[in-house]
Write an enzyme that holds these catalytic residues in place. Structure first.
Site, PDB file in Angstrom:
ATOM      1  N   LYS A 191       0.852  -1.034  -0.096  1.00 19.74           N
ATOM      2  CA  LYS A 191       0.217  -0.326   0.056  1.00 19.74           C
ATOM      3  C   LYS A 191       1.156   1.445   0.027  1.00 19.74           C
ATOM      4  O   LYS A 191       2.064   1.502   1.104  1.00 19.74           O
ATOM      5  CB  LYS A 191      -0.961   0.329   1.136  1.00 19.74           C
ATOM      6  CG  LYS A 191      -1.643   1.391   0.831  1.00 19.74           C
ATOM      7  CD  LYS A 191      -2.788   1.433   2.163  1.00 19.74           C
ATOM      8  CE  LYS A 191      -1.675   2.441   2.779  1.00 19.74           C
ATOM      9  NZ  LYS A 191      -2.072   3.795   2.366  1.00 19.74           N
ATOM     10  N   GLY A 244       7.240   4.446   8.405  1.00 21.43           N
ATOM     11  CA  GLY A 244       5.861   5.966   8.791  1.00 21.43           C
ATOM     12  C   GLY A 244       6.177   6.212  10.477  1.00 21.43           C
ATOM     13  O   GLY A 244       7.087   7.042  10.596  1.00 21.43           O
ATOM     14  N   GLU A 266      10.707   1.640   9.533  1.00 22.50           N
ATOM     15  CA  GLU A 266      11.232   2.354  10.433  1.00 22.50           C
ATOM     16  C   GLU A 266      10.713   3.671  10.021  1.00 22.50           C
ATOM     17  O   GLU A 266       9.841   3.985   9.805  1.00 22.50           O
ATOM     18  CB  GLU A 266      11.911   2.635   8.737  1.00 22.50           C
ATOM     19  CG  GLU A 266      13.485   3.312   8.017  1.00 22.50           C
ATOM     20  CD  GLU A 266      13.111   4.655   8.051  1.00 22.50           C
ATOM     21  OE1 GLU A 266      12.771   5.386   8.376  1.00 22.50           O
ATOM     22  OE2 GLU A 266      12.818   4.972   7.056  1.00 22.50           O
ATOM     23  N   CYS A 300      13.298  11.211   7.733  1.00 27.72           N
ATOM     24  CA  CYS A 300      13.675  10.651   8.952  1.00 27.72           C
ATOM     25  C   CYS A 300      14.758  10.499   9.246  1.00 27.72           C
ATOM     26  O   CYS A 300      14.544  10.751  10.537  1.00 27.72           O
ATOM     27  CB  CYS A 300      13.071   9.369   8.559  1.00 27.72           C
ATOM     28  SG  CYS A 300      14.227   8.694   7.402  1.00 27.72           S
ATOM     29  N   GLU A 397       9.130  15.518  15.896  1.00 30.46           N
ATOM     30  CA  GLU A 397       9.687  16.008  14.701  1.00 30.46           C
ATOM     31  C   GLU A 397       9.111  16.599  14.179  1.00 30.46           C
ATOM     32  O   GLU A 397       7.550  15.945  13.922  1.00 30.46           O
ATOM     33  CB  GLU A 397       9.548  14.067  13.851  1.00 30.46           C
ATOM     34  CG  GLU A 397       9.852  13.831  12.998  1.00 30.46           C
ATOM     35  CD  GLU A 397       9.932  12.794  12.280  1.00 30.46           C
ATOM     36  OE1 GLU A 397      10.895  12.074  11.657  1.00 30.46           O
ATOM     37  OE2 GLU A 397       8.571  12.240  11.809  1.00 30.46           O
TER      38      GLU A 397
HETATM   39  P1  NAI Z   1       1.697   7.650   8.704  1.00 30.17           P
HETATM   40  O1  NAI Z   1       2.901   6.728   9.898  1.00 30.17           O
HETATM   41  O2  NAI Z   1      -0.471   7.840   9.359  1.00 30.17           O
HETATM   42  O3  NAI Z   1       1.711   6.938   6.965  1.00 30.17           O
HETATM   43  C1  NAI Z   1       2.535   6.228   6.304  1.00 30.17           C
HETATM   44  C2  NAI Z   1       2.137   5.136   6.092  1.00 30.17           C
HETATM   45  O4  NAI Z   1       1.049   4.178   7.056  1.00 30.17           O
HETATM   46  C3  NAI Z   1       0.608   5.777   4.683  1.00 30.17           C
HETATM   47  O5  NAI Z   1       0.600   4.842   4.030  1.00 30.17           O
HETATM   48  C4  NAI Z   1      -0.235   5.534   5.369  1.00 30.17           C
HETATM   49  O6  NAI Z   1      -1.486   5.498   4.783  1.00 30.17           O
HETATM   50  C5  NAI Z   1      -0.193   4.131   6.641  1.00 30.17           C
HETATM   51  N1  NAI Z   1      -1.054   4.799   7.744  1.00 30.17           N
HETATM   52  C6  NAI Z   1      -2.087   5.163   8.562  1.00 30.17           C
HETATM   53  N2  NAI Z   1      -2.554   4.683   9.423  1.00 30.17           N
HETATM   54  C7  NAI Z   1      -2.639   3.509   9.417  1.00 30.17           C
HETATM   55  C8  NAI Z   1      -2.965   2.605   9.969  1.00 30.17           C
HETATM   56  N3  NAI Z   1      -3.485   2.337  10.810  1.00 30.17           N
HETATM   57  N4  NAI Z   1      -2.791   0.960   9.800  1.00 30.17           N
HETATM   58  C9  NAI Z   1      -1.912   0.813   8.580  1.00 30.17           C
HETATM   59  N5  NAI Z   1      -0.998   1.714   7.764  1.00 30.17           N
HETATM   60  C10 NAI Z   1      -1.898   2.447   7.711  1.00 30.17           C
HETATM   61  O7  NAI Z   1       2.314   9.136   8.391  1.00 30.17           O
HETATM   62  P2  NAI Z   1       1.134  10.393   7.527  1.00 30.17           P
HETATM   63  O8  NAI Z   1       0.335  11.170   8.943  1.00 30.17           O
HETATM   64  O9  NAI Z   1       1.330  10.659   6.126  1.00 30.17           O
HETATM   65  O10 NAI Z   1       2.843  11.470   8.379  1.00 30.17           O
HETATM   66  C11 NAI Z   1       2.761  12.259   9.597  1.00 30.17           C
HETATM   67  C12 NAI Z   1       4.323  12.259  10.221  1.00 30.17           C
HETATM   68  O11 NAI Z   1       4.148  10.586  10.358  1.00 30.17           O
HETATM   69  C13 NAI Z   1       4.950  13.054   9.638  1.00 30.17           C
HETATM   70  O12 NAI Z   1       5.083  14.461   9.684  1.00 30.17           O
HETATM   71  C14 NAI Z   1       6.175  12.350   9.817  1.00 30.17           C
HETATM   72  O13 NAI Z   1       6.848  13.486  10.400  1.00 30.17           O
HETATM   73  C15 NAI Z   1       5.812  10.736  10.040  1.00 30.17           C
HETATM   74  N6  NAI Z   1       6.510  10.190   8.710  1.00 30.17           N
HETATM   75  C16 NAI Z   1       7.075   9.703   9.103  1.00 30.17           C
HETATM   76  C17 NAI Z   1       8.221   9.032   8.186  1.00 30.17           C
HETATM   77  C18 NAI Z   1       9.812   8.261   7.898  1.00 30.17           C
HETATM   78  O14 NAI Z   1      10.466   8.378   6.693  1.00 30.17           O
HETATM   79  N7  NAI Z   1       9.881   7.409   8.624  1.00 30.17           N
HETATM   80  C19 NAI Z   1       6.975   9.179   6.797  1.00 30.17           C
HETATM   81  C20 NAI Z   1       6.350   9.586   6.163  1.00 30.17           C
HETATM   82  C21 NAI Z   1       5.642  10.938   7.610  1.00 30.17           C
END
Ligand code: NAI
Ligand code: MG
Length: 494
Positions: A191, A244, A266, A300, A397
């Protein structure tokens, strides 16, 4: 607009063609059974660019069945490991042949500059080729045991792996996850992030063209709470690999407990970037700038806690601010642009909220802090000085172009303060003193340590986090362990 050159596009530049928006299941493009659709946007102007199919639970089930069939009985299940590697190498060649299109599509949907997107495409090719080479080198051992026994180990695929990726490096994160999974013979239900659904669909098309058998790779776009959760909760998914937010990882780990799925994570960071007075200051200023502002801070590993030795702090901040003010912000598809938009309204709001918090907490805003223009999600490169460790801007972050400058006096002090965080993804030190560099590298709690450089990440080297920055490692040989089960075979000889 005050401090940065903001060249904004009124109309989107002639963009790449959007070829696919459906679900990709079992090498077919299909409409959702019970899912719906959602709009995806161009973050440079906030306009919708396509309506994309979203997978529901029934679609996830279809994809998992296809992946299971491919794993157990399809051509993939009996294919020579070397041939798996050849398919991966062919995919890398196709990515290379379509590099310009892929990069433009990434920039259109994600907002990263075209130069950065081209760099990512190169990273995709490197990763696929690196793991293509591993495909026929995933070996077991023979083990001398007591008795007249022949004992050996096999490394076999974990199975059907669910891979959930974010929007900041859509194609590169895809490759980091496909690479080791395919090399080890797993099958994939992926996904992509809801903000950036498009390049994964194009990659799926190329994977099919490369000859990957049906069911090996399935791409399901959709929201995290629905599509993502359905993948995590599916009883026939063996492993989840996620990149994420740390809070999302907690939700996933709890849900995965029901079926004891393997998980690798990660997650984020609040990475310390430490500059000593004895460093090459030209290199350190350029490095600190790149550490925080690369991809608008949406990394990240962003160097968001900038520790500067007190004796050089003033000069260092001045030089950094001068560079920040000169940054060219604008249309990511314009090759002159140095910083594109943040990915979404949500991220823009989060960043501006932290700027307000920083000012409220008494940090000194040196430059930036404002949105650029009124359409698109652009933010000025921002510097806070006089930051204290306990302030929210030094702890959380932000994931945007906002750096906190923290003065320090000595190596022991700075190591202690660098480690006072729940995160532990990356850390860097700028110094000409080998003793300081080694001490820091040994003591800092981070999965990656850079000395006199920043953001140097290669497909060949392990990448991941200490503490709440993650579990397991991606890239390098280290990732193979997380995509294989170890089997011990014990044979009684006559
Ligand atoms: P997120 O963790 O919600 O999204 C990342 C992925 O997880 C997306 O594909 C999303 O659809 C999926 N996801 C979200 N909720 C889920 C669930 N309950 N079950 C399964 N999959 C799920 O991150 P988001 O909302 O895009 O960004 C929020 C913050 O997260 C950012 O401001 C940043 O601080 C951090 N982040 C860190 C990243 C990294 O590279 N470590 C990348 C993106 C965001
Ligand atoms: Mg989220």
């Amino acid at each position: 607009m005050a401090t940065t050159t903001a060249k904004k596009t009124a109309k989107p530049a002639a963009g790449p063609q959007i070829r696919r928006t459906q679900l990709f299941i079992d090498n077919h493009w299909v409409d959702p059974i019970d899912g719906g659709s959602f709009e995806t946007y161009n973050p440079a102007n906030g306009h919708p660019i396509a309506s994309v199919a979203a997978a529901g639970a029934k679609d996830v089930d279809r994809a998992v069945r296809a992946a299971r069939r491919a794993l157990e009985s399809g051509p993939w299940s009996t294919m020579d490991a070397a041939d798996r590697g050849r398919l991966m190498a062919r995919l890398a060649d196709l990515v290379e042949q379509n590099a310009d299109e892929l990069a433009a599509l990434e920039s259109l949907n994600c907002g990263k500059t075209i130069a950065d997107s081209k760099g990512d495409v190169e990273g995709v090719c490197n990763t696929l080729r690196y793991y293509a080479g591993w495909a026929d080198k995933v070996e077991g051992r023979t083990i001398p045991v007591r008795g007249n026994i022949f004992c050996y180990t096999l490394r076999q695929p974990v199975g059907v792996v669910g891979q959930i990726i974010p929007w900041n490096f859509p194609m590169l994160m895809l490759a980091w996850k496909w690479g080791p999974a395919l090399a080890c013979g797993n099958t994939i239900v992926m996904k992509p992030a809801e903000q950036t659904p498009l390049t994964a669909l194009r990659m799926a098309e190329l994977a099919q063209e490369a000859g990957l058998p049906a069911g090996v790779i399935n791409i399901l776009n959709g929201m995290g709470e629905t599509t993502g959760a359905a993948i995590v909760n599916h009883p026939d998914v063996d492993k989840i690999a996620f990149t994420g937010h740390v809070d999302t990882a907690k939700i996933i780990q709890k849900a995965a407990a029901d079926t004891l799925k393997r998980t690798t994570f990660e997650l984020g960071g609040k990475s310390p970037n430490v500059v000593f007075a004895d460093a090459d200051l030209d290199a350190a200023v350029a490095g600190a700038f790149h550490a925080i502002y690369f991809h608008g801070g949406q990394c990240c590993t962003a160097g968001s806690r900038l520790f500067v030795e007190s004796s050089i702090r003033e000069e260092f901040v001045e030089r950094l601010a001068e560079k920040a003010k000169g940054r060219l912000i604008g249309d990511p598809l314009d090759p002159k642009t140095e910083q594109g938009p943040q990915v979404s309204q949500e991220q823009l709001d989060k960043i501006l909220h932290y700027v307000q918090l920083g000012e409220k907490e008494g940090a000194r805003l040196i430059t930036g802090g404002e949105r650029v223009g009124t359409d698109g999600f652009f933010v000025q490169p921002t510097i806070f000085d006089n930051v204290r460790d306990e302030m929210a801007i030094a702890r959380d972050e932000i994931f945007g172009p906002v750096v906190s400058v923290l003065p320090f006096e000595g190596v022991d002090e700075v190591i202690d303060r660098a480690n006072r965080t729940n995160y532990g993804l990356a850390a860097a030190i700028w110094t000409r003193n080998l003793d300081k560099a080694h001490l820091f590298a040994k003591k800092v709690k981070a999965g990656t340590v850079w000395v006199n450089c920043y953001h140097v990440v290669d497909s060949n080297t392990p990448f991941g986090g200490f503490k709440m920055s993650g579990q397991g490692r991606e890239n390098g040989e280290a990732a193979l362990e997380h995509y294989t089960e170890l089997k011990t075979v014990t044979i009684k000889l006559g």
